[in-house]
Scaffold this motif. Structure first.
Motif, PDB file in Angstrom:
ATOM      1  N   ALA A  25       8.100  -6.485  -3.059  1.00 26.59           N
ATOM      2  CA  ALA A  25       9.386  -6.340  -3.749  1.00 26.59           C
ATOM      3  C   ALA A  25       9.471  -7.322  -4.910  1.00 26.59           C
ATOM      4  O   ALA A  25       9.898  -6.950  -6.009  1.00 26.59           O
ATOM      5  N   HIS A  26       9.040  -8.548  -4.685  1.00 21.38           N
ATOM      6  CA  HIS A  26       9.068  -9.554  -5.755  1.00 21.38           C
ATOM      7  C   HIS A  26       8.155  -9.126  -6.913  1.00 21.38           C
ATOM      8  O   HIS A  26       8.554  -9.191  -8.075  1.00 21.38           O
ATOM      9  N   ALA A  27       6.960  -8.666  -6.588  1.00 16.01           N
ATOM     10  CA  ALA A  27       6.008  -8.244  -7.624  1.00 16.01           C
ATOM     11  C   ALA A  27       6.538  -7.061  -8.433  1.00 16.01           C
ATOM     12  O   ALA A  27       6.288  -6.953  -9.634  1.00 16.01           O
ATOM     13  N   MET A  28       7.291  -6.175  -7.777  1.00 15.41           N
ATOM     14  CA  MET A  28       7.816  -4.980  -8.438  1.00 15.41           C
ATOM     15  C   MET A  28       9.228  -5.191  -8.981  1.00 15.41           C
ATOM     16  O   MET A  28       9.827  -4.284  -9.547  1.00 15.41           O
ATOM     17  N   GLU A  29       9.770  -6.402  -8.783  1.00 15.13           N
ATOM     18  CA  GLU A  29      11.083  -6.786  -9.286  1.00 15.13           C
ATOM     19  C   GLU A  29      12.200  -5.874  -8.768  1.00 15.13           C
ATOM     20  O   GLU A  29      13.054  -5.402  -9.521  1.00 15.13           O
ATOM     21  N   VAL A  30      12.167  -5.623  -7.449  1.00 16.85           N
ATOM     22  CA  VAL A  30      13.236  -4.885  -6.782  1.00 16.85           C
ATOM     23  C   VAL A  30      13.647  -5.660  -5.531  1.00 16.85           C
ATOM     24  O   VAL A  30      12.910  -6.535  -5.071  1.00 16.85           O
ATOM     25  N   ALA A  31      14.794  -5.328  -4.995  1.00 13.81           N
ATOM     26  CA  ALA A  31      15.234  -5.926  -3.737  1.00 13.81           C
ATOM     27  C   ALA A  31      14.353  -5.399  -2.601  1.00 13.81           C
ATOM     28  O   ALA A  31      13.886  -4.255  -2.656  1.00 13.81           O
ATOM     29  N   PRO A  32      14.109  -6.203  -1.559  1.00 13.51           N
ATOM     30  CA  PRO A  32      13.289  -5.721  -0.443  1.00 13.51           C
ATOM     31  C   PRO A  32      13.802  -4.406   0.163  1.00 13.51           C
ATOM     32  O   PRO A  32      13.012  -3.561   0.570  1.00 13.51           O
ATOM     33  N   GLY A  33      15.099  -4.215   0.171  1.00 19.16           N
ATOM     34  CA  GLY A  33      15.661  -2.982   0.709  1.00 19.16           C
ATOM     35  C   GLY A  33      15.353  -1.751  -0.117  1.00 19.16           C
ATOM     36  O   GLY A  33      15.505  -0.624   0.348  1.00 19.16           O
ATOM     37  N   ALA A  34      14.893  -1.949  -1.355  1.00 19.24           N
ATOM     38  CA  ALA A  34      14.550  -0.826  -2.234  1.00 19.24           C
ATOM     39  C   ALA A  34      13.120  -0.330  -2.019  1.00 19.24           C
ATOM     40  O   ALA A  34      12.704   0.623  -2.662  1.00 19.24           O
ATOM     41  N   LEU A  35      12.402  -0.983  -1.114  1.00 17.00           N
ATOM     42  CA  LEU A  35      11.067  -0.502  -0.772  1.00 17.00           C
ATOM     43  C   LEU A  35      11.195   0.623   0.242  1.00 17.00           C
ATOM     44  O   LEU A  35      11.902   0.504   1.238  1.00 17.00           O
ATOM     45  N   VAL A  36      10.497   1.716  -0.017  1.00 18.24           N
ATOM     46  CA  VAL A  36      10.512   2.884   0.861  1.00 18.24           C
ATOM     47  C   VAL A  36       9.314   2.800   1.792  1.00 18.24           C
ATOM     48  O   VAL A  36       8.173   2.767   1.329  1.00 18.24           O
ATOM     49  N   GLN A  37       9.569   2.751   3.076  1.00 20.23           N
ATOM     50  CA  GLN A  37       8.488   2.771   4.053  1.00 20.23           C
ATOM     51  C   GLN A  37       8.454   4.144   4.703  1.00 20.23           C
ATOM     52  O   GLN A  37       9.478   4.632   5.183  1.00 20.23           O
ATOM     53  N   ALA A  38       7.280   4.762   4.710  1.00 29.37           N
ATOM     54  CA  ALA A  38       7.111   6.090   5.301  1.00 29.37           C
ATOM     55  C   ALA A  38       6.528   5.927   6.704  1.00 29.37           C
ATOM     56  O   ALA A  38       5.490   5.295   6.884  1.00 29.37           O
ATOM     57  N   HIS A  39       7.225   6.508   7.678  1.00 28.14           N
ATOM     58  CA  HIS A  39       6.803   6.428   9.073  1.00 28.14           C
ATOM     59  C   HIS A  39       6.700   7.836   9.652  1.00 28.14           C
ATOM     60  O   HIS A  39       7.614   8.645   9.474  1.00 28.14           O
ATOM     61  N   VAL A  40       5.603   8.092  10.364  1.00 28.88           N
ATOM     62  CA  VAL A  40       5.443   9.361  11.059  1.00 28.88           C
ATOM     63  C   VAL A  40       5.990   9.189  12.472  1.00 28.88           C
ATOM     64  O   VAL A  40       5.639   8.238  13.177  1.00 28.88           O
ATOM     65  N   PHE A  41       6.860  10.105  12.859  1.00 28.40           N
ATOM     66  CA  PHE A  41       7.416  10.148  14.205  1.00 28.40           C
ATOM     67  C   PHE A  41       7.139  11.515  14.790  1.00 28.40           C
ATOM     68  O   PHE A  41       6.853  12.470  14.069  1.00 28.40           O
ATOM     69  N   LEU A  42       7.248  11.579  16.103  1.00 28.10           N
ATOM     70  CA  LEU A  42       7.210  12.861  16.790  1.00 28.10           C
ATOM     71  C   LEU A  42       8.627  13.159  17.256  1.00 28.10           C
ATOM     72  O   LEU A  42       9.258  12.337  17.918  1.00 28.10           O
ATOM     73  N   LEU A  43       9.112  14.313  16.854  1.00 30.46           N
ATOM     74  CA  LEU A  43      10.415  14.801  17.302  1.00 30.46           C
ATOM     75  C   LEU A  43      10.073  15.885  18.309  1.00 30.46           C
ATOM     76  O   LEU A  43       9.685  16.993  17.930  1.00 30.46           O
ATOM     77  N   GLY A  44      10.149  15.512  19.585  1.00 31.81           N
ATOM     78  CA  GLY A  44       9.562  16.376  20.605  1.00 31.81           C
ATOM     79  C   GLY A  44       8.052  16.318  20.406  1.00 31.81           C
ATOM     80  O   GLY A  44       7.461  15.247  20.390  1.00 31.81           O
ATOM     81  N   ASP A  45       7.434  17.463  20.173  1.00 33.60           N
ATOM     82  CA  ASP A  45       5.985  17.515  19.919  1.00 33.60           C
ATOM     83  C   ASP A  45       5.646  17.664  18.444  1.00 33.60           C
ATOM     84  O   ASP A  45       4.474  17.724  18.077  1.00 33.60           O
ATOM     85  N   ASP A  46       6.665  17.742  17.586  1.00 33.32           N
ATOM     86  CA  ASP A  46       6.441  18.026  16.178  1.00 33.32           C
ATOM     87  C   ASP A  46       6.464  16.762  15.323  1.00 33.32           C
ATOM     88  O   ASP A  46       7.381  15.943  15.441  1.00 33.32           O
ATOM     89  N   PRO A  47       5.480  16.610  14.421  1.00 33.50           N
ATOM     90  CA  PRO A  47       5.485  15.450  13.543  1.00 33.50           C
ATOM     91  C   PRO A  47       6.547  15.597  12.455  1.00 33.50           C
ATOM     92  O   PRO A  47       6.770  16.688  11.927  1.00 33.50           O
ATOM     93  N   ILE A  48       7.205  14.492  12.152  1.00 35.31           N
ATOM     94  CA  ILE A  48       8.163  14.436  11.045  1.00 35.31           C
ATOM     95  C   ILE A  48       7.911  13.138  10.275  1.00 35.31           C
ATOM     96  O   ILE A  48       7.234  12.234  10.771  1.00 35.31           O
ATOM     97  N   LEU A  49       8.458  13.057   9.090  1.00 35.30           N
ATOM     98  CA  LEU A  49       8.328  11.860   8.277  1.00 35.30           C
ATOM     99  C   LEU A  49       9.710  11.276   8.043  1.00 35.30           C
ATOM    100  O   LEU A  49      10.632  11.991   7.648  1.00 35.30           O
ATOM    101  N   LEU A  50       9.852   9.991   8.307  1.00 38.19           N
ATOM    102  CA  LEU A  50      11.082   9.275   7.988  1.00 38.19           C
ATOM    103  C   LEU A  50      10.773   8.291   6.873  1.00 38.19           C
ATOM    104  O   LEU A  50       9.837   7.496   6.980  1.00 38.19           O
ATOM    105  N   LEU A  51      11.533   8.368   5.801  1.00 35.14           N
ATOM    106  CA  LEU A  51      11.403   7.454   4.674  1.00 35.14           C
ATOM    107  C   LEU A  51      12.545   6.452   4.791  1.00 35.14           C
ATOM    108  O   LEU A  51      13.712   6.812   4.636  1.00 35.14           O
ATOM    109  N   VAL A  52      12.198   5.212   5.075  1.00 30.70           N
ATOM    110  CA  VAL A  52      13.166   4.213   5.510  1.00 30.70           C
ATOM    111  C   VAL A  52      13.140   2.992   4.605  1.00 30.70           C
ATOM    112  O   VAL A  52      12.081   2.555   4.161  1.00 30.70           O
ATOM    113  N   SER A  53      14.307   2.415   4.370  1.00 30.87           N
ATOM    114  CA  SER A  53      14.411   1.155   3.637  1.00 30.87           C
ATOM    115  C   SER A  53      13.672   0.064   4.408  1.00 30.87           C
ATOM    116  O   SER A  53      13.791  -0.032   5.644  1.00 30.87           O
TER     117      SER A  53
END
Length: 157
Positions: free
Chosen positions: A39-67
């Motif tokens: 965040a410092h290197a990109m000159e944004v607040a840490p909360g402005a970083l998007v983290q992509a996480h793969v989850f299983l909703l039941g048996d199906d994969p989904i993607l959550l894009l999270v602060s």
């Protein structure tokens, strides 16, 4: 010194361009080893970083894009999605995205995953998301992120 980007990052860039984004992916210094340093290197607040996480909703994969400012509450987020939500193990995250956990881009995967975008990201004018490879990132906005991922807004806190 100029470093060339790996093929996975080129695929992410190509997908960005195909979806109307400029496609520019940059690399952060090797010294930016954690979200706060990135965040410092990109000159944004840490909360402005998007983290992509793969989850299983039941048996199906989904993607959550999270602060990066908070973690996913799997129980309450799963309830909002009408199912049991479990973090995918790293080998499944790689299988579904073709990218390593910690550098998963919001797009550019072998198949499109159903995607939800953390509504907390809407507080920031500019976001920074991973480009599919360690140290590779791109800039976007909340509305653009929703559009390029065909994602739906969701409260994940």
């Amino acid at each position: 010194m100029r470093r060339s980007l790996p093929p996975i990052t080129c695929r992410v860039s190509d997908t960005l361009i195909a979806r109307g984004h400029h496609g520019l992916i940059v690399t952060v210094p090797d010294s930016a080893a954690d979200p706060a340093e990135t965040a410092h290197a990109m000159e944004v607040a840490p909360g402005a970083l998007v983290q992509a996480h793969v989850f299983l909703l039941g048996d199906d994969p989904i993607l959550l894009l999270v602060s990066a400012a908070h973690r996913v509450d799997a129980a309450s987020t799963g309830a909002r999605l009408d199912g049991e939500l479990v973090a995918a193990p790293p080998h499944l995250a790689v299988k579904y995205t073709g990218q390593l956990p910690g550098s998963i881009a919001p797009l550019g995967h072998p198949a499109n995953l159903p995607t939800w975008v953390d509504s907390a990201l809407s507080r920031f004018g500019e976001l920074v998301a991973a480009g599919g490879y360690p140290g590779a990132v791109f800039r976007t906005t909340y509305s653009e992120l929703l559009r390029i991922t065909a994602g739906l807004s969701l409260d994940v806190e």
